[in-house]
Design an enzyme around this catalytic site. Structure first.
Site, short mmCIF file in Angstrom:
data_model
loop_
_atom_site.label_atom_id
_atom_site.label_comp_id
_atom_site.label_asym_id
_atom_site.label_seq_id
_atom_site.Cartn_x
_atom_site.Cartn_y
_atom_site.Cartn_z
N CYS A 122 -13.97 4.13 -27.99
CA CYS A 122 -15.30 4.53 -28.23
C CYS A 122 -16.08 4.75 -26.78
O CYS A 122 -16.97 4.07 -26.72
CB CYS A 122 -15.94 3.95 -29.31
SG CYS A 122 -15.22 3.98 -30.67
N GLY A 125 0.95 -1.29 -0.16
CA GLY A 125 -0.19 0.01 -0.01
C GLY A 125 0.71 1.48 -0.03
O GLY A 125 0.11 2.49 -0.18
N TYR A 148 0.03 -1.27 -12.15
CA TYR A 148 -1.37 -1.32 -12.53
C TYR A 148 -1.71 -0.70 -13.79
O TYR A 148 -2.74 -0.14 -14.01
CB TYR A 148 -2.24 -0.62 -11.54
CG TYR A 148 -2.08 -1.25 -10.09
CD1 TYR A 148 -2.63 -2.81 -9.88
CD2 TYR A 148 -1.31 -0.65 -9.04
CE1 TYR A 148 -2.16 -3.05 -8.71
CE2 TYR A 148 -1.13 -1.17 -7.78
CZ TYR A 148 -1.50 -2.50 -7.54
OH TYR A 148 -1.30 -3.10 -6.48
N ARG A 191 -6.08 3.15 -15.45
CA ARG A 191 -6.35 4.01 -14.09
C ARG A 191 -7.21 5.57 -14.44
O ARG A 191 -7.65 5.90 -13.49
CB ARG A 191 -4.90 4.19 -13.40
CG ARG A 191 -4.33 2.80 -12.98
CD ARG A 191 -3.09 3.07 -12.36
NE ARG A 191 -3.21 3.41 -10.99
CZ ARG A 191 -2.99 4.73 -10.55
NH1 ARG A 191 -2.72 5.61 -11.17
NH2 ARG A 191 -3.29 5.16 -9.21
N GLY A 244 3.49 -3.30 -3.85
CA GLY A 244 3.41 -3.62 -4.88
C GLY A 244 3.72 -2.43 -5.84
O GLY A 244 4.78 -2.11 -6.40
N ARG A 245 2.84 -1.28 -5.89
CA ARG A 245 3.11 -0.04 -6.58
C ARG A 245 4.49 0.48 -6.19
O ARG A 245 5.14 1.03 -7.15
CB ARG A 245 2.17 0.93 -5.95
CG ARG A 245 1.95 2.21 -6.79
CD ARG A 245 1.10 3.25 -6.14
NE ARG A 245 -0.50 2.46 -5.77
CZ ARG A 245 -1.34 2.48 -6.77
NH1 ARG A 245 -1.32 3.08 -7.78
NH2 ARG A 245 -2.45 1.67 -6.43
C1 PLP Z 1 -2.86 -5.17 -3.79
C2 PLP Z 1 -2.37 -5.62 -2.85
C3 PLP Z 1 -1.07 -5.36 -2.39
C4 PLP Z 1 -0.14 -4.43 -3.13
O1 PLP Z 1 -0.82 -3.04 -2.94
P1 PLP Z 1 0.24 -1.69 -3.42
O2 PLP Z 1 -0.67 -0.65 -2.95
O3 PLP Z 1 0.31 -1.82 -4.89
O4 PLP Z 1 1.35 -2.00 -2.66
C5 PLP Z 1 -0.69 -6.09 -1.27
N1 PLP Z 1 -1.39 -7.00 -0.53
C6 PLP Z 1 -2.61 -7.44 -1.00
C7 PLP Z 1 -3.36 -8.30 -0.20
C8 PLP Z 1 -3.26 -6.53 -2.10
O5 PLP Z 1 -4.51 -6.87 -2.43
#
Ligand code: PLP
Length: 417
Positions: free
Chosen positions: A345, A242, A373, A315, A278-279
């Site tokens: 479209c 997150g 993403y 996004r 992730g991000r």
């Molecule tokens: C999407 C997700 C992540 C990664 O979130 P980021 O915001 O991209 O860091 C980690 N754990 C779970 C369970 C997720 O659903």
């Protein structure tokens, strides 16, 4: 260019590492995702350094960008993985990742996916419901295996992010309610094919403030201690992903500062830690390069119609998300304010609103911070082949996913006899 960006200007022309985006677009065509290996490596190093000296596993959240080359870069750096489907597990294994460092998240795991996870030997299933506990127990029993589990609990803290990407509130579909956790752990303890290992949470995405995750951690620790009093000892805490990045003018704190208040709460604890970024590992390591097809001037709006669209980068259409958009090379023409839109479209098919750009038809634009993403949320809407993906490594470019062909889009289809 803003800090953390993989793309930088050399004499005004945008580059990733040693290669110009102009040369890459000519070689690989547009639209095209371009990633920097060095940026991936340094983003991972920032996490690694912030957790130095602790028993902690970084499990890259595969859904942010699941290209095999990207997974392979992280696997070689020693990363674990966070997956949400059997498909993502297959990708991790194909890229050389280890199941023993992979956690399996997701609210809707099928029995078949559980089997795949058990046979591969994943490190932990992050279980999100009472029904899933029962199903996992019976699938593990059929395979004569023990399933390692954590419960994903919902600490009900407000992550102060976009409602579509906040996941830890009571009204969200993710996790089990905090109040139900003790009952569910007690139930799990009676199920013979489950091994209780830990507890997990993930409160949302694009978080810029360290306070909510520290608060969630404190709530989790309180629960862990009550479980210990019930005789249920947990050995790991999975604090999810997150952490946010800069798209526009955000000032993300940096990994160490982001984690500091949380780690302060973990002082003196024995539990092993797990994180699922992730991000923050891939977002600023990639850009989407697109070519301007037409400039349209209207009474109220001007449009730069480009060859990338919402099917390539969803996004903006999905979350009204902002991505910085820059000309790949400087131009001596008058600038105008444009909506940057694609050929799809739909009125929601835009990549940016009201951007001042000095461009001509045929010019290239870079859509920044597109590494997370982006490609993973792409589709073939309007029968548009998916973009190529390229990894730059110093002065070398590797095509890590070739552009799809139109024939491939309907290769699985048949006309009626
Ligand atoms: C999407 C997700 C992540 C990664 O979130 P980021 O915001 O991209 O860091 C980690 N754990 C779970 C369970 C997720 O659903």
């Amino acid at each position: 260019m803003s800090p953390g960006q993989a793309v930088h200007a050399r004499d005004g022309a945008l580059h990733i590492e040693d290669l110009s985006l102009d040369a890459l677009a000519r070689r690989f065509g547009t639209p095209c995702y371009v990633y920097s290996r060095a940026a991936l490596t340094s983003a991972y190093a920032a996490w690694k350094d912030a957790l130095a000296g602790r028993r902690a596993t970084i499990c890259y959240a595969v859904k942010a960008n699941s290209n095999l080359a990207i997974l392979g870069v992280f696997a070689r750096l020693g990363s674990g993985f966070d997956i949400v489907s059997g498909g993502e597990l297959a990708r991790v294994l194909a890229a050389g990742g280890q199941a023993s460092r992979t956690v399996f998240s997701g609210v809707g795991k099928s029995a078949a996916e559980m089997r795949l996870g058990l046979e591969a030997g994943v490190r932990c299933f992050n279980v999100e419901s009472a029904g899933e506990l029962e199903r996992l127990n019976s699938v593990a029993g059929e395979l004569d295996r023990q399933a390692p589990i954590a419960l994903r609990v919902n600490p009900d803290v407000d992550p102060k992010t976009h409602p579509y990407i906040s996941t830890g509130l009571k009204k969200n579909k993710f996790g089990v309610p905090f109040e139900d956790a003790r009952t569910l752990y007690a139930r799990a303890r009676t199920l013979p094919n489950l091994q209780i290992r830990g507890i997990a949470c993930h409160i949302g995405s694009q978080l810029l403030d360290p306070a909510p995750i520290a608060e969630a951690t404190a709530k989790l620790l309180h629960l862990v201690d009550r479980l210990a009093a019930d005789g249920i000892e947990l050995s790991h805490l999975d604090l999810g992903g997150g952490m946010g990045i800069r798209y526009r003018d955000e000032n993300p704190p940096g990994v160490a500062a982001y984690l500091a208040p949380m780690l302060a709460r973990l002082e003196g604890r024995h539990e092993e830690l797990c994180f699922e970024p992730g991000r923050s590992l891939v977002g600023n390591a990639g850009v989407l390069v697109t070519r301007v097809e037409y400039l349209k001037y209207g009474p109220e709006k001007n449009f730069a119609v480009v060859d990338a669209a919402m099917n390539d980068l969803a996004r903006p259409a999905l979350y009204d998300a902002f991505h910085d958009i820059r000309p790949v090379a400087p131009r001596e023409v008058a600038s105008h304010v444009y909506d940057v839109v694609g050929p799809v479209c739909e009125s929601s098919d835009f990549l940016g609103h009201d951007r001042e750009l000095a461009v001509e038809a045929g010019d290239l634009l870079a859509i920044l911070s597109a590494g997370a993403y982006g490609m993973t949320m792409s589709s073939n809407y309007n029968s548009r082949p998916r973009a190529a993906e390229v990894m730059v490594d110093g002065a070398h470019a590797h095509e890590i996913r070739r552009r799809e062909t139109v024939e491939e889009l309907f290769a699985l289809e048949q006309t009626l006899p």
